[in-house]
Scaffold this motif. Structure first.
Motif, PDB file in Angstrom:
ATOM      1  N   LEU A 107      11.970  34.162 -31.210  1.00 37.53           N
ATOM      2  CA  LEU A 107      12.448  32.809 -31.041  1.00 37.53           C
ATOM      3  C   LEU A 107      12.509  32.282 -29.794  1.00 37.53           C
ATOM      4  O   LEU A 107      12.679  30.912 -29.239  1.00 37.53           O
ATOM      5  CB  LEU A 107      13.391  32.248 -31.945  1.00 37.53           C
ATOM      6  CG  LEU A 107      13.448  32.594 -33.397  1.00 37.53           C
ATOM      7  CD1 LEU A 107      14.769  32.114 -34.148  1.00 37.53           C
ATOM      8  CD2 LEU A 107      12.355  31.630 -34.029  1.00 37.53           C
ATOM      9  N   ASP A 565      12.537  27.916 -35.697  1.00 40.71           N
ATOM     10  CA  ASP A 565      12.033  28.793 -36.617  1.00 40.71           C
ATOM     11  C   ASP A 565      10.636  29.479 -36.358  1.00 40.71           C
ATOM     12  O   ASP A 565      10.261  29.246 -35.101  1.00 40.71           O
ATOM     13  CB  ASP A 565      11.787  28.160 -38.074  1.00 40.71           C
ATOM     14  CG  ASP A 565      10.851  26.846 -38.015  1.00 40.71           C
ATOM     15  OD1 ASP A 565       9.825  27.011 -37.374  1.00 40.71           O
ATOM     16  OD2 ASP A 565      11.270  26.000 -38.471  1.00 40.71           O
ATOM     17  N   ARG A 567       7.636  29.033 -38.323  1.00 37.05           N
ATOM     18  CA  ARG A 567       6.920  28.565 -38.733  1.00 37.05           C
ATOM     19  C   ARG A 567       5.647  27.810 -37.972  1.00 37.05           C
ATOM     20  O   ARG A 567       6.401  27.259 -36.862  1.00 37.05           O
ATOM     21  CB  ARG A 567       7.234  27.593 -39.876  1.00 37.05           C
ATOM     22  CG  ARG A 567       8.157  28.365 -40.903  1.00 37.05           C
ATOM     23  CD  ARG A 567       7.614  29.484 -41.693  1.00 37.05           C
ATOM     24  NE  ARG A 567       6.644  28.947 -42.807  1.00 37.05           N
ATOM     25  CZ  ARG A 567       7.002  28.558 -44.136  1.00 37.05           C
ATOM     26  NH1 ARG A 567       8.278  28.942 -44.268  1.00 37.05           N
ATOM     27  NH2 ARG A 567       6.053  28.163 -44.880  1.00 37.05           N
ATOM     28  N   GLU A 597       5.158  33.026 -39.118  1.00 35.30           N
ATOM     29  CA  GLU A 597       5.157  33.590 -40.609  1.00 35.30           C
ATOM     30  C   GLU A 597       3.859  33.185 -41.113  1.00 35.30           C
ATOM     31  O   GLU A 597       3.080  32.100 -40.631  1.00 35.30           O
ATOM     32  CB  GLU A 597       6.291  33.034 -41.371  1.00 35.30           C
ATOM     33  CG  GLU A 597       7.613  33.546 -40.913  1.00 35.30           C
ATOM     34  CD  GLU A 597       8.830  32.902 -41.719  1.00 35.30           C
ATOM     35  OE1 GLU A 597       8.643  32.376 -43.080  1.00 35.30           O
ATOM     36  OE2 GLU A 597      10.013  32.746 -41.300  1.00 35.30           O
ATOM     37  N   LEU A 643      11.335  35.423 -40.931  1.00 39.00           N
ATOM     38  CA  LEU A 643      12.356  35.190 -39.594  1.00 39.00           C
ATOM     39  C   LEU A 643      13.524  36.377 -39.838  1.00 39.00           C
ATOM     40  O   LEU A 643      13.794  36.919 -38.944  1.00 39.00           O
ATOM     41  CB  LEU A 643      12.765  33.962 -39.311  1.00 39.00           C
ATOM     42  CG  LEU A 643      13.543  33.691 -38.340  1.00 39.00           C
ATOM     43  CD1 LEU A 643      13.210  34.168 -36.984  1.00 39.00           C
ATOM     44  CD2 LEU A 643      14.237  32.227 -38.205  1.00 39.00           C
TER      45      LEU A 643
END
Length: 827
Positions: A107, A565, A567, A597, A643
């Motif tokens: 991240l 996140d 995504r 993801e 994650l």
């Protein structure tokens, strides 16, 4: 010569060398013929001095993670040499690169800027990069030393890391840069390390860096990253940047007079600064005073090759490469299709000579461009689209844009990040600027104007205040945490009508944690909605193949903030699923600065990760999609399924993102594949993974010896291309240790070799391991220790694809000091 100059210097003159003169240059001592030198960012290009986002154009190379994906030190070395030539075109003698912090959480906002989760891969690439830069007479600056694996509270956060983890994971790239590449400069990080700012960390800067590793170059602070006078100089920080002096200058002279700093300490630091000047030839030659934009065909070719070499094919269900002649209709869809996302955000940004979007690259690759249809589908931008078009900028003395402008210029983009103002008569702390432009919407409807500013600003549309970045200004996360969160305002506009847009800006004296910057960014867009996704779906439905270009951009992957996140932002996941439902031949091309993801993975036929590969993005992508070259990349970072599978994401805020000013690296050495292997956490795609367009067979490994001696052991593997296309294969060598008094990972990468082979050709991967490669760091003994016993050598295509396991007897235990010298050998 250096000692002669140094002996003639007064204390004040010596001290003057230890702070910058301004944002990019050092202080000269004209009386003694000591010149100033200029430094420049950065990792993927040599930027001009005037602005972070404008100014003299520069060649834009791939970002760090894209280089990590090449697993090709030789090619990275070529890029280093090209960057050195670019630095010379900007009159610079020091390049502020490479960035070698480790991919810890996935991240980190600067994940894109770093090479890998593995210290060995990172070190190999860094050494090659530095050799390339310094071989051209330009100093490299390895950064950020150390523990800078997140951008959250980065000015003050303490990275709490135990010594074993530091020695085995986070310090080796810096160590190898010193020992093998003789790097000329090291940049300390912003953060604290175990409670102490790295810029004043004696153990880190003096005991480890200088005394153990033998570093004789300079240590500079990150910009505004020094916080004290006596503490920094006594710890080993040579150069405070930027200038003019804040904690040095008269304060440092006074500290010497008061006995807080030894005069010899100042003299030693000044000597290192003079040595740097000598090493880059500053005493013999005068750098060009005028910055130049050099756009070289050999650089273009290298960037294009690097882009393909770092492209990682993650999935291919018999669809790639695409045949140019058999496709009548191609749909090119997504927010990254027609816009070239070529770099991450922050200090690595440059003003590129040009950029090639994927849509442009595909059109150039195909003779029948009419077969290509395009739809955006959705947006993913964190900030409103920046304004592009003619902008008149008027600069005024004082605040309030009053009187006659002192300087007027025309620019083409609504983003300003001033390191230097266009006139020396303007005071950076006491000026104002008015930007005026016209906006003509293509469609009628509601539009959104957005603005973020480090300083104070207001945006007007036809004279009406639409965005207020002045009253009630509060600090947010833009521009390294010195600007406010983007402020927005809506307006209903008519297509074809010209609207007058005006922005008035003035600096603030208190906009962030010791860093005062002057910057503003504004833009406008018409929001996309359901109709736009539906149009993209119909475009895909009517095509033979749908190429979906999705991911993030430099607003998300950026210095100064971490990702929320793993995504895809916006409605991109929905877009992928709906396009894939409409067209069975959907190929996803990802552009992100790290793992994402992929809940949609099973619904598409192919996935390729291309990162941010520089200005030749579209051409490099087209080369790979249509099979002109193969996708040569392998993952330098594990892609977890979710994650929560990352070792730093435990649910405990103290581990990530941090709590009460501390982030505890509780996972220790179990980062990336070390965590997934040892804790049996299955990844989505393992470290080192990547597909190609051909097939290979591997022979049995051969060892030079089955006993580890001081000279190490060589492992060789014959690899044959048994397919009908040229391609590359990556051979990785891991070690697995016998049981020790500390827990060790199941396996650790220690060597690799990448082979490029023609059909039918056989090559040999030759890899060498040495005693240190068997060792862990014994904190109690203060040394690297390899216990006696049988070490397994694991030959693999990636962390999950093990081809051979070899038992390697080791009848003796090596105990190695941190300086690599064997202090004892016990049986």
């Amino acid at each position: 010569m250096i000692d002669s100059i140094l002996d003639q210097m007064t204390l004040e003159e010596q001290v003057s060398l230890l702070s910058g003169a301004d944002f990019w240059t050092t202080v000269p001592v004209e009386r003694l013929g000591v010149p100033k030198i200029k430094v420049t960012d950065g990792p993927n290009g040599a930027r001009g001095a005037g602005s972070l986002v404008a100014g003299v154009k520069a060649t834009c190379f791939p970002v760090g993670i894209a280089l990590g994906a090449t697993w090709n030190p030789e090619l990275v070395g070529q890029m280093g040499a090209a960057l050195a030539r670019q630095a010379k075109s900007k009159g610079a003698a020091v390049l502020l690169a490479p960035t070698v912090n480790i991919h810890r959480s996935g991240l980190n906002g600067r994940n894109f800027e770093c090479y890998s989760e593995d210290p060995m891969l990172t070190a190999e690439l860094a050494v090659a990069y530095i050799d390339g830069v310094q071989g051209e007479g330009i100093a490299a600056t390895i950064k950020h030393f150390a523990g800078n694996e997140s951008e959250i509270e980065r000015q003050t956060m303490s990275s709490d890391i135990d010594e074993r983890t530091l020695r085995e994971i986070y310090l080796p790239p810096f160590e190898q840069a010193v020992r093998r590449a003789s790097v000329m400069a090291v940049m300390s990080s912003y953060n604290r390390l175990n409670g102490t700012y790295t810029s004043e960390h004696y153990w880190l800067l003096t005991k480890v860096l200088r005394q153990e590793w033998g570093f004789d170059g300079i240590v500079m602070s990150d910009w505004f990253g020094s916080h004290s006078t006596a503490e920094t100089i006594n710890a080993g920080l040579d150069l405070e940047m930027p200038g003019p002096a804040r904690d040095r200058g008269e304060k440092l002279v006074a500290a010497v007079r008061e006995g807080k700093v030894e005069a010899a300490t100042v003299k030693a630091a000044a000597r290192r600064m003079l040595l740097l000047l000598e090493r880059v030839g500053a005493f013999e030659k005068t750098p060009a005073l005028t910055e130049r934009a050099i756009d070289l065909p050999e650089d273009r070719a290298l960037i294009r090759r690097l882009g393909a070499e770092g492209a990682v094919l993650l999935k291919n269900d018999s669809i790639l490469p695409l045949a140019k002649t058999s496709l009548d209709r191609i749909a090119v869809i997504g927010p990254n299709a027609a816009t070239a996302r070529v770099m991450g955000g922050g200090s690595a940004q440059i003003a590129a000579h040009y950029t090639v979007s994927p849509l442009e690259g595909i059109r150039a690759a195909l003779a029948n461009a009419n077969s290509i249809s395009h739809a955006v589908g959705c947006r993913h931008n964190r900030l409103i689209d920046v304004f592009k078009g003619k902008i008149t900028v008027e600069y005024f003395k004082g605040r309030g844009c009053k009187g006659h402008p002192l300087h007027v210029e025309t620019v083409e983009k609504g983003e300003f990040f001033w390191f230097e103002l266009p006139s020396g008569d303007l005071d950076p702390a006491h000026f104002s600027a008015r930007m005026t432009m016209q906006f003509v919407p293509e469609e009628s409807g509601d539009h959104v104007f957005g603005m973020t500013n480090a300083g104070l600003a207001r945006l007007f549309v036809d004279g009406a205040l639409t965005v207020d970045g002045h009253d009630g200004w509060t600090r947010g996360e833009n521009y390294f945490g010195t600007a406010n969160a983007e402020q927005r305002g809506a307006a209903r506009l008519e297509a074809g009508k010209a609207y007058a847009v005006t922005v008035e800006y003035e600096p603030s004296t208190a906009n962030g944690e010791g860093i005062n910057l002057i910057a503003v960014r504004f833009g406008v867009e018409k929001p996309l909605g359901e109709a736009d996704i539906a149009a993209a779906v119909e475009t895909a439905r009517n095509a033979d193949v749908a190429l979906l270009f999705v991911g993030r951009d430099g607003e998300w992957d950026a210095e100064g903030l971490d990702l929320p996140d793993m995504r895809l932002p916006g409605r991109q996941e929905e877009l992928i699923e709906r396009v894939a439902a409409a067209n069975a031949n959907t190929v996803v091309v990802l552009q992100t600065g790290g793992p994402v993801e992929m809940p949609w993975l099973g619904k598409v036929r192919a996935v390729m990760q291309v990162w941010y590969p520089g200005q030749e993005l579209g051409n490099a992508v087209a080369d790979v999609l249509f099979g002109d070259v193969e996708p040569g990349g392998r993952l330098p970072q594990t892609f977890p399924k979710a994650l929560a599978d990352n070792s730093a994401i435990t649910g405990d805020a103290a581990v990530y993102p941090g709590k009460d000013g501390h982030v505890h690296y509780e996972e220790g050495v179990f980062v990336g594949y070390r965590h997934h292997d040892t804790r049996a956490v299955e990844p989505l795609f393992p470290f080192g993974f990547g597909l190609g367009y051909t097939r290979f067979s591997w022979g049995e490994p051969k060892l030079s010896s089955y006993e580890m001696g001081p000279d190490g052991v060589t492992v060789s593997v014959d690899v044959t291309n048994i397919g009908d296309r040229a391609g590359s294969e990556l051979v990785q060598l891991y070690i697995s240790s016998p049981k020790t008094k500390v827990e060790r990972p199941d396996k650790e990468l220690r060597a690799f070799a990448k082979l490029s082979l023609q059909p039918g050709e056989t090559g040999t991967a030759v890899m060498k391991i040495r005693p240190r490669d068997l060792a862990y760091f014994d904190v109690e003994g203060g040394a690297f220790r390899a216990e006696p016993g049988n070490y397994q050598l694991i030959v693999a295509a990636n962390a999950a694809d093990i081809r051979f396991i070899i038992d390697q007897p080791s009848p003796s235990a090596y105990v190695l000091s941190p300086s690599h010298q064997a202090t004892s050998l016990i049986g």
